[in-house]
Design an enzyme around this catalytic site. Structure first.
Site, PDB file in Angstrom:
ATOM      1  CE  LYS A  13      -2.068  -1.069   3.914  1.00  0.00           C
ATOM      2  NZ  LYS A  13      -1.458  -2.376   4.194  1.00  0.00           N
ATOM      3  NE  ARG A  88      -5.114   0.180   9.029  1.00  0.00           N
ATOM      4  CZ  ARG A  88      -3.887  -0.227   8.802  1.00  0.00           C
ATOM      5  NH1 ARG A  88      -3.511  -1.416   9.138  1.00  0.00           N
ATOM      6  NH2 ARG A  88      -3.013   0.568   8.265  1.00  0.00           N
ATOM      7  NE  ARG A 123       7.585  -2.694   6.248  1.00  0.00           N
ATOM      8  CZ  ARG A 123       6.272  -2.572   6.386  1.00  0.00           C
ATOM      9  NH1 ARG A 123       5.557  -1.954   5.459  1.00  0.00           N
ATOM     10  NH2 ARG A 123       5.669  -3.092   7.442  1.00  0.00           N
ATOM     11  NE  ARG A 156       5.928  -0.397   9.867  1.00  0.00           N
ATOM     12  CZ  ARG A 156       4.810  -0.389   9.157  1.00  0.00           C
ATOM     13  NH1 ARG A 156       4.766   0.243   7.996  1.00  0.00           N
ATOM     14  NH2 ARG A 156       3.730  -1.026   9.584  1.00  0.00           N
ATOM     15  NE  ARG A 167       1.652  -4.960  10.977  1.00  0.00           N
ATOM     16  CZ  ARG A 167       2.790  -4.876  10.267  1.00  0.00           C
ATOM     17  NH1 ARG A 167       3.921  -5.378  10.762  1.00  0.00           N
ATOM     18  NH2 ARG A 167       2.798  -4.299   9.093  1.00  0.00           N
TER      19      ARG A 167
HETATM   20  P1  AP5 Z   1       4.814  -1.611   1.872  1.00  0.00           P
HETATM   21  O1  AP5 Z   1       4.512  -0.744   0.719  1.00  0.00           O
HETATM   22  O2  AP5 Z   1       5.543  -1.050   3.021  1.00  0.00           O
HETATM   23  O3  AP5 Z   1       3.470  -2.367   2.357  1.00  0.00           O
HETATM   24  P2  AP5 Z   1       2.212  -1.806   3.151  1.00  0.00           P
HETATM   25  O4  AP5 Z   1       1.004  -2.449   2.558  1.00  0.00           O
HETATM   26  O5  AP5 Z   1       2.245  -0.335   3.236  1.00  0.00           O
HETATM   27  O6  AP5 Z   1       2.485  -2.494   4.545  1.00  0.00           O
HETATM   28  P3  AP5 Z   1       2.314  -1.919   6.028  1.00  0.00           P
HETATM   29  O7  AP5 Z   1       3.025  -2.871   6.918  1.00  0.00           O
HETATM   30  O8  AP5 Z   1       2.682  -0.477   6.083  1.00  0.00           O
HETATM   31  O9  AP5 Z   1       0.788  -2.081   6.233  1.00  0.00           O
HETATM   32  P4  AP5 Z   1       0.081  -2.110   7.576  1.00  0.00           P
HETATM   33  O10 AP5 Z   1      -1.320  -1.949   7.156  1.00  0.00           O
HETATM   34  O11 AP5 Z   1       0.360  -3.292   8.412  1.00  0.00           O
HETATM   35  O12 AP5 Z   1       0.772  -0.935   8.409  1.00  0.00           O
HETATM   36  P5  AP5 Z   1       0.423   0.603   8.604  1.00  0.00           P
HETATM   37  O13 AP5 Z   1       1.685   1.349   8.647  1.00  0.00           O
HETATM   38  O14 AP5 Z   1      -0.622   1.030   7.664  1.00  0.00           O
HETATM   39  O15 AP5 Z   1       5.609  -2.899   1.288  1.00  0.00           O
HETATM   40  C1  AP5 Z   1       6.087  -3.924   2.152  1.00  0.00           C
HETATM   41  C2  AP5 Z   1       7.467  -4.417   1.680  1.00  0.00           C
HETATM   42  O16 AP5 Z   1       7.325  -5.063   0.419  1.00  0.00           O
HETATM   43  C3  AP5 Z   1       8.502  -3.313   1.468  1.00  0.00           C
HETATM   44  O17 AP5 Z   1       9.751  -3.809   1.839  1.00  0.00           O
HETATM   45  C4  AP5 Z   1       8.460  -3.042  -0.057  1.00  0.00           C
HETATM   46  O18 AP5 Z   1       9.705  -2.562  -0.545  1.00  0.00           O
HETATM   47  C5  AP5 Z   1       8.147  -4.433  -0.569  1.00  0.00           C
HETATM   48  N1  AP5 Z   1       7.362  -4.451  -1.804  1.00  0.00           N
HETATM   49  C6  AP5 Z   1       6.255  -3.719  -2.074  1.00  0.00           C
HETATM   50  N2  AP5 Z   1       5.757  -4.050  -3.271  1.00  0.00           N
HETATM   51  C7  AP5 Z   1       6.572  -5.023  -3.774  1.00  0.00           C
HETATM   52  C8  AP5 Z   1       6.582  -5.770  -4.974  1.00  0.00           C
HETATM   53  N3  AP5 Z   1       5.658  -5.624  -5.925  1.00  0.00           N
HETATM   54  N4  AP5 Z   1       7.553  -6.692  -5.151  1.00  0.00           N
HETATM   55  C9  AP5 Z   1       8.493  -6.892  -4.200  1.00  0.00           C
HETATM   56  N5  AP5 Z   1       8.551  -6.199  -3.038  1.00  0.00           N
HETATM   57  C10 AP5 Z   1       7.587  -5.276  -2.818  1.00  0.00           C
HETATM   58  O19 AP5 Z   1      -0.201   0.579  10.072  1.00  0.00           O
HETATM   59  C11 AP5 Z   1       0.615   0.258  11.181  1.00  0.00           C
HETATM   60  C12 AP5 Z   1      -0.230   0.203  12.435  1.00  0.00           C
HETATM   61  O20 AP5 Z   1      -0.816   1.491  12.693  1.00  0.00           O
HETATM   62  C13 AP5 Z   1      -1.420  -0.761  12.412  1.00  0.00           C
HETATM   63  O21 AP5 Z   1      -1.026  -2.076  12.733  1.00  0.00           O
HETATM   64  C14 AP5 Z   1      -2.323  -0.136  13.486  1.00  0.00           C
HETATM   65  O22 AP5 Z   1      -1.858  -0.431  14.766  1.00  0.00           O
HETATM   66  C15 AP5 Z   1      -2.125   1.364  13.255  1.00  0.00           C
HETATM   67  N6  AP5 Z   1      -3.105   1.904  12.296  1.00  0.00           N
HETATM   68  C16 AP5 Z   1      -2.841   2.413  11.047  1.00  0.00           C
HETATM   69  N7  AP5 Z   1      -3.986   2.802  10.446  1.00  0.00           N
HETATM   70  C17 AP5 Z   1      -4.988   2.543  11.342  1.00  0.00           C
HETATM   71  C18 AP5 Z   1      -6.396   2.690  11.287  1.00  0.00           C
HETATM   72  N8  AP5 Z   1      -7.021   3.189  10.197  1.00  0.00           N
HETATM   73  N9  AP5 Z   1      -7.121   2.304  12.366  1.00  0.00           N
HETATM   74  C19 AP5 Z   1      -6.519   1.815  13.473  1.00  0.00           C
HETATM   75  N10 AP5 Z   1      -5.188   1.631  13.584  1.00  0.00           N
HETATM   76  C20 AP5 Z   1      -4.429   1.991  12.516  1.00  0.00           C
HETATM   77 MG    MG Z   2       2.468   1.052   4.789  1.00  0.00          MG
END
Ligand code: AP5
Ligand code: MG
Length: 208
Positions: A13, A88, A123, A156, A167
């Site tokens: 994402k 979410r 990552r 992270r 998660r």
């Molecule tokens: P990356 O792009 O970082 O993936 P992502 O989908 O953004 O993963 P996240 O871990 O950020 O998602 P998440 O939903 O768990 O965490 P968030 O920060 O939103 O890609 C991942 C890896 O793959 C990277 O190394 C990249 O280089 C690689 N990659 C990407 N595409 C590729 C490809 N095509 N081929 C090969 N490699 C590739 O949320 C964190 C925390 O915050 C949550 O757990 C929660 O506690 C809180 N939170 C956030 N939003 C909310 C909400 N709305 N409500 C409540 N709590 C929330």
């Molecule tokens: Mg992310």
């Protein structure tokens, strides 16, 4: 364009929303990144969020809803935005609609579970800017430094096997049902290839 990007942790994402934001010339708003910034600054929201994020749990709806409503009301969002990681829960989706925040399209990035584990385990993120890398699939050219700003790369805190497992469970329970809520606004793209190949599939699916 008012777009939501949804999908399991590690599906890409953040990576794709940064690329799409440049292509479409609109801001990307990552709730995860905003919460991590609040934690780093030690704000009240950050102190509350840390208790949940480090366990792989969702931050309470009211906290995150207020953060997002404030952010999308800012000037740079008037021509559109990409929301990465919000809503979410069904309560967040309903609160967004109640507040009159419209959604044009919901991009759902679909990735197999074994690929997700590999992406999260490898990552590395910049300690200063939003740049994200992968040790084998998307490495930094400068080794352990960020190609964009030169700051050190870090892992992270929530990218450890136990938190990742939690998660993924929470995603299946609370977030996957939100995709159905958006019905025919959902555009699903399977991410099987490289970052560039996935971007191409997304642009094609969105008709851009
Ligand atoms: P990356 O792009 O970082 O993936 P992502 O989908 O953004 O993963 P996240 O871990 O950020 O998602 P998440 O939903 O768990 O965490 P968030 O920060 O939103 O890609 C991942 C890896 O793959 C990277 O190394 C990249 O280089 C690689 N990659 C990407 N595409 C590729 C490809 N095509 N081929 C090969 N490699 C590739 O949320 C964190 C925390 O915050 C949550 O757990 C929660 O506690 C809180 N939170 C956030 N939003 C909310 C909400 N709305 N409500 C409540 N709590 C929330
Ligand atoms: Mg992310």
């Amino acid at each position: 364009m008012k777009m939501l990007i949804m999908g399991a942790p590690g599906c890409g994402k953040g990576t794709q929303s940064e690329i799409l934001a440049k292509t479409l010339n609109i801001p990307t708003i990552s709730t995860g990144a905003m919460l991590r910034e609040a934690i780093a600054k030690g704000t009240e929201v950050g102190k509350e969020a840390a208790m949940y994020i480090n366990d792989g749990k969702l931050v309470p709806d009211n906290t995150i809803i207020n953060v997002v409503l404030d952010r999308v009301a800012q000037d740079d969002c008037k021509n559109g935005y990409i929301l990465d990681g919000f809503p979410r829960t069904l309560a967040q989706a309903e609160a967004m609609e109640k507040a009159g925040i419209k959604t044009d399209v919901v991009l759902m990035i679909d990735v197999d579970k074994d690929v997700i584990i590999k992406r999260l385990a490898g990552r590395r993120v910049c300690s200063k800017c939003p740049a994200t890398y992968h040790i084998t699939d998307n490495p930094s050219k400068s080794g352990d430094k960020c190609d964009v700003c030169g700051a050190p790369l870090i892992t992270r805190d929530d990218d450890n096997p136990e938190t990742i497992k939690h998660r993924l469970e929470i995603y299946a329970e609370s977030t996957a049902p939100v995709i159905d809520y958006y019905g025919d606004k959902v555009v699903k793209v399977k991410s099987v290839g490289t970052v560039e190949e996935t971007t191409k599939s997304i642009l094609k699916a969105l008709g851009i």
